[in-house]
Motif scaffolding. Structure first.
Motif, mmCIF file in Angstrom:
data_model
loop_
_atom_site.group_PDB
_atom_site.id
_atom_site.type_symbol
_atom_site.label_atom_id
_atom_site.label_comp_id
_atom_site.label_asym_id
_atom_site.label_seq_id
_atom_site.Cartn_x
_atom_site.Cartn_y
_atom_site.Cartn_z
ATOM 1 N N ARG A 65 0.834 -1.207 0.000
ATOM 2 C CA ARG A 65 0.000 0.000 0.000
ATOM 3 C C ARG A 65 0.866 1.253 0.000
ATOM 4 O O ARG A 65 0.559 2.238 -0.699
ATOM 5 N N LEU A 66 1.942 1.247 0.770
ATOM 6 C CA LEU A 66 2.859 2.388 0.798
ATOM 7 C C LEU A 66 3.453 2.622 -0.589
ATOM 8 O O LEU A 66 3.544 3.773 -1.063
ATOM 9 N N PHE A 67 3.838 1.538 -1.265
ATOM 10 C CA PHE A 67 4.375 1.653 -2.617
ATOM 11 C C PHE A 67 3.305 2.177 -3.568
ATOM 12 O O PHE A 67 3.588 3.026 -4.433
ATOM 13 N N ASP A 68 2.068 1.690 -3.431
ATOM 14 C CA ASP A 68 0.983 2.131 -4.306
ATOM 15 C C ASP A 68 0.763 3.644 -4.190
ATOM 16 O O ASP A 68 0.601 4.340 -5.200
ATOM 17 N N ILE A 69 0.743 4.146 -2.964
ATOM 18 C CA ILE A 69 0.511 5.579 -2.760
ATOM 19 C C ILE A 69 1.642 6.391 -3.377
ATOM 20 O O ILE A 69 1.411 7.380 -4.098
ATOM 21 N N THR A 70 2.878 5.970 -3.115
ATOM 22 C CA THR A 70 4.046 6.690 -3.646
ATOM 23 C C THR A 70 4.060 6.665 -5.170
ATOM 24 O O THR A 70 4.255 7.700 -5.825
ATOM 25 N N PHE A 71 3.845 5.487 -5.743
ATOM 26 C CA PHE A 71 3.907 5.330 -7.200
ATOM 27 C C PHE A 71 2.770 6.093 -7.881
ATOM 28 O O PHE A 71 2.987 6.752 -8.911
ATOM 29 N N SER A 72 1.557 6.010 -7.319
ATOM 30 C CA SER A 72 0.422 6.685 -7.958
ATOM 31 C C SER A 72 0.575 8.198 -7.907
ATOM 32 O O SER A 72 0.250 8.885 -8.885
ATOM 33 N N LEU A 73 1.079 8.734 -6.793
ATOM 34 C CA LEU A 73 1.325 10.178 -6.706
ATOM 35 C C LEU A 73 2.341 10.612 -7.755
ATOM 36 O O LEU A 73 2.155 11.633 -8.439
ATOM 37 N N ALA A 74 3.426 9.828 -7.884
ATOM 38 C CA ALA A 74 4.451 10.147 -8.881
ATOM 39 C C ALA A 74 3.879 10.050 -10.295
ATOM 40 O O ALA A 74 4.144 10.915 -11.151
ATOM 41 N N ALA A 75 3.070 9.005 -10.553
ATOM 42 C CA ALA A 75 2.497 8.819 -11.887
ATOM 43 C C ALA A 75 1.525 9.946 -12.235
ATOM 44 O O ALA A 75 1.510 10.444 -13.364
ATOM 45 N N ILE A 76 0.712 10.370 -11.257
ATOM 46 C CA ILE A 76 -0.229 11.473 -11.490
ATOM 47 C C ILE A 76 0.528 12.758 -11.798
ATOM 48 O O ILE A 76 0.179 13.516 -12.715
ATOM 49 N N PHE A 77 1.606 13.009 -11.047
ATOM 50 C CA PHE A 77 2.409 14.219 -11.259
ATOM 51 C C PHE A 77 3.041 14.214 -12.655
ATOM 52 O O PHE A 77 3.002 15.223 -13.368
ATOM 53 N N VAL A 78 3.601 13.067 -13.053
ATOM 54 C CA VAL A 78 4.295 12.976 -14.347
ATOM 55 C C VAL A 78 3.321 13.045 -15.516
ATOM 56 O O VAL A 78 3.597 13.680 -16.547
ATOM 57 N N THR A 79 2.174 12.390 -15.385
ATOM 58 C CA THR A 79 1.232 12.302 -16.521
ATOM 59 C C THR A 79 0.151 13.377 -16.494
ATOM 60 O O THR A 79 -0.726 13.371 -17.368
ATOM 61 N N LEU A 80 0.205 14.292 -15.532
ATOM 62 C CA LEU A 80 -0.834 15.319 -15.429
ATOM 63 C C LEU A 80 -0.992 16.128 -16.719
ATOM 64 O O LEU A 80 -2.130 16.348 -17.176
ATOM 65 N N PRO A 81 0.095 16.581 -17.375
ATOM 66 C CA PRO A 81 -0.081 17.300 -18.651
ATOM 67 C C PRO A 81 -0.782 16.445 -19.703
ATOM 68 O O PRO A 81 -1.624 16.957 -20.459
ATOM 69 N N VAL A 82 -0.451 15.147 -19.761
ATOM 70 C CA VAL A 82 -1.102 14.249 -20.728
ATOM 71 C C VAL A 82 -2.581 14.107 -20.398
ATOM 72 O O VAL A 82 -3.442 14.117 -21.303
ATOM 73 N N MET A 83 -2.907 13.982 -19.115
ATOM 74 C CA MET A 83 -4.307 13.830 -18.726
ATOM 75 C C MET A 83 -5.102 15.089 -19.034
ATOM 76 O O MET A 83 -6.244 15.015 -19.502
ATOM 77 N N VAL A 84 -4.517 16.262 -18.795
ATOM 78 C CA VAL A 84 -5.207 17.527 -19.105
ATOM 79 C C VAL A 84 -5.448 17.639 -20.604
ATOM 80 O O VAL A 84 -6.551 17.992 -21.058
#
Length: 471
Positions: free
Chosen positions: A284-303
């Motif tokens: 779960r700790l890894f999931d939270i860390t990885f998902s936050l990083a993935a959201i930050f990196v892919t935010l321009p693509v998602m927008v």
């Protein structure tokens, strides 16, 4: 007759572990105090650090023998060795710090200790990888063999023999079979090899005297249970290891767990590593860390994707929410970028997407092919509905259908569903066999480890996010 070389190998492993620790000490000393790369205050004399490194090495070797780390591991995976190495070295460092405190050696550099720990792990892991790889190549060439005798030439014994022949790198050779019922002289296996039926079960004593045997595998039917005691006694008298394959093997997972209840040994039919709180916590700790990083990196693509969806298909929401079945059969709303035209409520919940599906938008077809439509699922991970790695979740309508048609389908709901999984990283995505996917999912559930998750994520990245089966 257990190979004496195993004792030698255990001592050799321990000796090289100690050498690696001392090499890690020399490198850590140089990096911290001599290289000029790291700021430091005046260190204690070299001999102090050398003494403590020797003590650390002694502690780690002692712990290794205490937890049977230096026993034969040809049946164990490399991931198992790495995990056990990390555990041993972390505990060794904590014990060393305790000893330093008792002897009031408070001036030892803490950053040096961390550097020493990391280098020790790197050195020992690298040499063990080389050693394991070398031994596998040697065994594939026919050296360093261990010999097994299989009691029972029926379906169970043949299945074990076939599995063993598929893994020559383990270095096992089948001496032959013993069987009371079978009148054949040889057993033909899937590989085309033939193994001799050397005699009956009562001949075991004589066979062990005439042949070199390291392990006896009991693969007899349940009605032969009364013979187990005599077989084990004969094997122990000859100094041969005995292993039992239960006749209810088909009902057990690949890694059954043996428990103890009220003083009696029990077989846990479905042992799941993620049932342990420690494993769930770190995942779960890894999931939270990885998902936050993935959201930050892919935010321009998602927008950019959200804008493109609104421009090309103004009617309807940008995010499509669909009910899926997750952990413990609880439902949740899974998020995706909308890839279809607006449909009547519930219609998409009971229909598969097919090739050239008229419901898709032009942009939606591209998003599905590139898997960009799944980026919002990182928010599902963050909210705890999903994990980065796990079996893909399905709609309730199809779950009800599959649980009646596909054996063990519902076992996948013992853990959180994932954005990617062992099945998906092996190409089983979109319009592929559900039965095959479940086999991969069950293997993942029963063999989960943190390194396994990393491997799946890496395979997903290397193989690319494109999905030719996604319609």
């Amino acid at each position: 007759m257990i190979r004496q070389s195993q004792s030698f190998l255990s001592q050799l492993y321990a000796f090289i572990d100690f050498i690696c620790i001392e090499l890690a000490f020399l490198l850590s000393w140089w990096l911290k105090f001599d290289s000029g790369l790291i700021y430091y205050e005046t260190p204690l004399p070299f001999k102090h650090y050398l003494l403590w490194s020797v003590i650390y090495g002694g502690i780690s070797i002692f712990l290794g023998f205490s937890v049977n780390f230096y026993q034969g591991k040809r049946k164990k995976s490399f991931a198992f060795e790495v995990l056990r190495l990390v555990q041993i070295h972390i505990v060794s460092l904590l014990l060393l710090i305790s000893v330093l405190y008792v002897f009031k050696e408070l001036d030892v550099s803490r950053s040096y200790l961390i550097l020493f720990l990391v280098n020790s792990l790197l050195f020992t892991t690298f040499y063990r990888f080389l050693m394991k790889s070398s031994l596998r190549r040697i065994r594939q060439k026919g050296y360093n063999k261990q010999f097994v005798l299989i009691l029972g030439a029926g379906t169970l014994g043949q299945r074990f023999a076939n599995n063993l022949l598929h893994h020559p790198e383990l270095g096992f050779e089948i001496v032959g079979f013993l069987d009371d019922e079978d009148s054949r002289q040889v057993v033909g296996l899937q590989s085309g090899e033939e193994k001799t039926i050397l005699g009956k079960i009562d001949d075991l004593d004589n066979i062990l005297e005439r042949h070199i045997v390291d392990e006896v595998i009991i693969a007899l039917p349940l009605d032969a249970h009364r013979k187990y005691g005599q077989i084990i006694n004969v094997c122990e008298k000859a100094g041969v290891k005995t292993l039992i394959i239960p006749d209810f093997f088909d009902y057990l997972p690949s890694r059954p767990y043996f428990d103890n209840f009220a003083g009696m040994p029990l077989i846990n039919v479905r042992d799941i590593p993620l049932d342990e709180f420690r494993n769930r916590f770190f995942k779960r700790l890894f999931d939270i860390t990885f998902s936050l990083a993935a959201i930050f990196v892919t935010l321009p693509v998602m927008v950019a994707t959200a804008i493109a969806i609104k421009v090309t298909s103004p009617e309807g929401p940008v995010i499509f929410k669909q009910e899926r079945v997750g952990l413990n059969r609880r439902t949740f709303m899974m998020y995706k970028f909308r890839t279809m035209k607006v449909m009547p409520a519930g219609m998409s919940d009971t229909q598969w997407t097919v090739e050239n599906d008229p419901r898709r938008t032009k942009l939606g077809a591209f998003l599905r092919k590139t898997s960009l439509d799944e980026l919002p699922q990182f928010f599902n991970v963050l909210f705890g509905h999903m994990s980065v790695v796990g079996p893909r979740p399905e709609r309730p309508y199809f779950v009800e259908q599959f649980k009646e048609e596909i054996p063990k389908y519902m076992v996948k709901h013992h853990i959180r569903p994932g954005i990617t999984g062992w099945a998906q990283s092996n190409g089983l995505r979109g319009d592929t066999s559900i039965e095959e996917r479940i086999r991969y999912d069950l293997f993942y559930i029963e063999n989960w480890s943190f390194l396994f998750d990393i491997k799946i994520i890496w395979k997903t990245i290397v193989n690319g996010f494109g999905n030719r089966n996604a319609y």
